[in-house]
Design an enzyme around this catalytic site. Structure first.
Site, PDB file in Angstrom:
ATOM      1  CE  LYS A 168     -12.992  94.725  48.986  1.00  0.00           C
ATOM      2  NZ  LYS A 168     -13.838  95.443  48.001  1.00  0.00           N
ATOM      3  CG  PHE A 180     -17.907  85.877  46.133  1.00  0.00           C
ATOM      4  CD1 PHE A 180     -18.807  85.915  47.179  1.00  0.00           C
ATOM      5  CD2 PHE A 180     -17.752  87.017  45.366  1.00  0.00           C
ATOM      6  CE1 PHE A 180     -19.536  87.039  47.471  1.00  0.00           C
ATOM      7  CE2 PHE A 180     -18.477  88.175  45.641  1.00  0.00           C
ATOM      8  CZ  PHE A 180     -19.366  88.179  46.699  1.00  0.00           C
ATOM      9  NE  ARG A 224     -18.922  94.985  58.839  1.00  0.00           N
ATOM     10  CZ  ARG A 224     -18.730  95.219  57.549  1.00  0.00           C
ATOM     11  NH1 ARG A 224     -17.648  94.740  56.948  1.00  0.00           N
ATOM     12  NH2 ARG A 224     -19.617  95.881  56.853  1.00  0.00           N
ATOM     13  CE  LYS A 277     -13.000  95.978  54.168  1.00  0.00           C
ATOM     14  NZ  LYS A 277     -14.031  96.921  53.667  1.00  0.00           N
TER      15      LYS A 277
END
Length: 283
Positions: free
Chosen positions: A51, A123, A193, A199
Site C-alpha cells: 500500500k 495498479f 467501495r 487494505k
C-alpha cells in the site's frame, strides 16, 4: 530531448476559471475503493501489493487528474508518446514521504527537478475487460514498453494463508511501508467501495470532519490541544495525539476532513486510541 518519465505529466493545464476567478467544480472519477480486511477473507484468492502512501492519480488518455477529478499541475512538457489505455495509480516518491510529495504536486508552478523524483505506481486499468490478474499482466506490459523508471507496474504477489500474509505485512512495515492491498484475482473492473479490494495495516484509518478546536493546556497553551471531530456515522469525539507543534499552531480549519488512525471501536462505536494522521487529500 524527450525523457521517458514524462509519461507522468500532461502537456497543458486544463483548469478553467469563471468570471470571478473561481475554479469550476471538477467531476470526480469513479474509482475502486478498499474495505478493511476481515478475518474470514481467504488471502489465497487475492493478488497482493504494498500500500503506497502517495497521491492517487488517474490518467484518462488525455490528462492526469486527481481522485477528485482536478487536473494535476505537472510540468507542461509535450509528451510524444502516451499510453493509450487509462491508468489508475499512485504518485509516489518513497516510504514515509507523503508530506513532501503532497507539497510537490500541490504547487501551481511545478518544479522540474522535484517532479523528476516522482514515480507513477500503476495498479489498475480503468474499464479494461477481464480479470484483475489479466489486467495486472497488461500493466506490466505497458510499463515494460514505456522503458521508464518513473512509470512502474506495482508488484503483485500471492500468499497461501494468513500466517504468510502476516509475515509479509510485518516485513513491509519494518521497512517503513504503510501496509498491504489485496485485490481479488478473478474480479472484473468495478468502482466504489468493494470487497474486490481490501487494505491491511497495523492500524486502521478512516476520516472525520473537524467540528471544533479545543484549546491546549500546559506546554500547549496558546495552541490547539485537541480536535473535536464527527464521523460519517455522527459519532463525535476528541483526537488529542499525533499532532506536530506546527499543526497545533495552525490546526485544520473547522469543516476540514482529516484522516486519523485507530485500534478498533468501543461498544458505543467510538474509535479507540485515535491519532491524527493528516488532512485528507483534497485534490
Amino acid at each position: 530531448m524527450f525523457k521517458p518519465w514524462l509519461l507522468l505529466v500532461i502537456c497543458t493545464f486544463t483548469a478553467w476559471f469563471n468570471g470571478a476567478g473561481v475554479v469550476k467544480a471538477a467531476s470526480a472519477p469513479a474509482l475502486l475503493l478498499a474495505n478493511e480486511l476481515r478475518p474470514q477473507i481467504d488471502p489465497a484468492k487475492y493478488l497482493i501489493s504494498e500500500k503506497y502512501d502517495g497521491v492517487r492519480a488517474l490518467w484518462d488518455g488525455k490528462e492526469l487528474c486527481s481522485r477528485r477529478g482536478r487536473p494535476v499541475n505537472a510540468p507542461a512538457w509535450c509528451v510524444p508518446k502516451l499510453p493509450s489505455e487509462p491508468l489508475d495509480g499512485e504518485l509516489w516518491i518513497g516510504r514515509g514521504k507523503f508530506e513532501t510529495l503532497s507539497g510537490i504536486v500541490r504547487k501551481t508552478e511545478p518544479q522540474d527537478e522535484e517532479w523528476s523524483r516522482i514515480k507513477f505506481m500503476i495498479f489498475e486499468l480503468p474499464k479494461a475487460p477481464g480479470t484483475f490478474a489479466g489486467r495486472a499482466q497488461r500493466i506490466r506490459e505497458i510499463a515494460a514498453k514505456a522503458q521508464s523508471p518513473q512509470l512502474v507496474a506495482v508488484e503483485q504477489f500471492r500468499v497461501t494463508d494468513r500466517a504468510t500474509l502476516k509475515k509479509k505485512l510485518d516485513e513491509v512495515v519494518r521497512g517503513g511501508g504503510e501496509g498491504l492491498m489485496l485485490h481479488l484475482a478473478d474480479a472484473p473492473y468495478v468502482t466504489g467501495r468493494s470487497d474486490a479490494l481490501f487494505k491491511l495495516k497495523p492500524l486502521q484509518d478512516t476520516e472525520a470532519v473537524v467540528v471544533e478546536h479545543v484549546p491546549g493546556k500546559g506546554k500547549y497553551t496558546g495552541m490547539m490541544g485537541a480536535l473535536r471531530v464527527r464521523t460519517p456515522e455522527a459519532k463525535v469525539f476528541l483526537i488529542g495525539t499525533g499532532f506536530t507543534d506546527e499543526v497545533r499552531k495552525r490546526p485544520p480549519l473547522v469543516g476540514t476532513t482529516i484522516t486519523y488512525t485507530y485500534r478498533g471501536l468501543t461498544n458505543t462505536g467510538v474509535p479507540r486510541f485515535a491519532s491524527y494522521l493528516r488532512v485528507r487529500e483534497e485534490f
